[in-house]
Design a protein around this motif. Structure first.
Motif: not given
Length: 165
Positions: A94-103, A122-124, A159-165
């Motif tokens: 779900p976090a990855e889906e949110a990341f992609l959707e925001q992009l 994830f590298s960010v 976007t990465a920091r808001a959804n993945l980190c």
């Protein structure tokens, strides 16, 4: 060497050498005597043929390291026609889906590069900005966005920091 063998002998030597090298690389060996070449394969495969009314298939019986046949069900199976396509799951959390959707919502065409984008996200999270900048530059060059590379890099970071980190 060419004078001692003559043109015909030199050509035969080249062909013989190439034939031997090719067959040795493929698992066989070759013996050349005069103008005749003898090839001896060193690998064998047991095959069985099963024929049905509609089709005929040839299968290879797998062999274990000791040469014994592998029990049925443990080796390859013949192909069969697919009647229906199974439901496709995205495979993203779900976090990855949110990341992609925001992009996507911010104007980035993510079609076909979802895996690369999530890996970049994830590298960010690991503070790897070199990968982020390289990916941002590639996406701009691929015309997946109208943003410049710096703005896209910042979008990826936020976007990465808001959804993945």
């Amino acid at each position: 060497m060419r004078r001692a063998l003559g043109a015909r002998g030199f050509g035969a030597l080249c062909v013989s050498t190439l034939l031997y090298a090719t067959l040795t690389a493929c698992g066989g060996s070759a013996t050349v005597e005069g103008d005749k070449a003898t090839v001896t394969p060193t690998t064998t495969t047991a095959t069985s043929t099963t024929a049905t009314a509609a089709t005929s298939a040839t299968t290879t019986t797998p062999r274990a390291s000791g040469g014994a046949a592998v029990p049925p069900g443990d080796g390859d199976r013949p192909a069969r026609e697919v009647e229906t396509v199974p439901d496709q799951a995205t495979g993203y959390s779900p976090a990855e889906e949110a990341f992609l959707e925001q992009l996507r919502e911010n104007g980035l065409n993510i079609e076909g590069v979802e895996d690369q984008l999530t890996a970049t996200g994830f590298s960010v999270c690991s503070n790897d900005m070199i990968t982020r900048d390289a990916v941002a530059g590639q996406l701009v060059e691929q015309r997946r966005t109208d943003m410049d590379p710096a703005a896209l890099g910042q979008l990826l970071t936020d976007t990465a920091r808001a959804n993945l980190c």
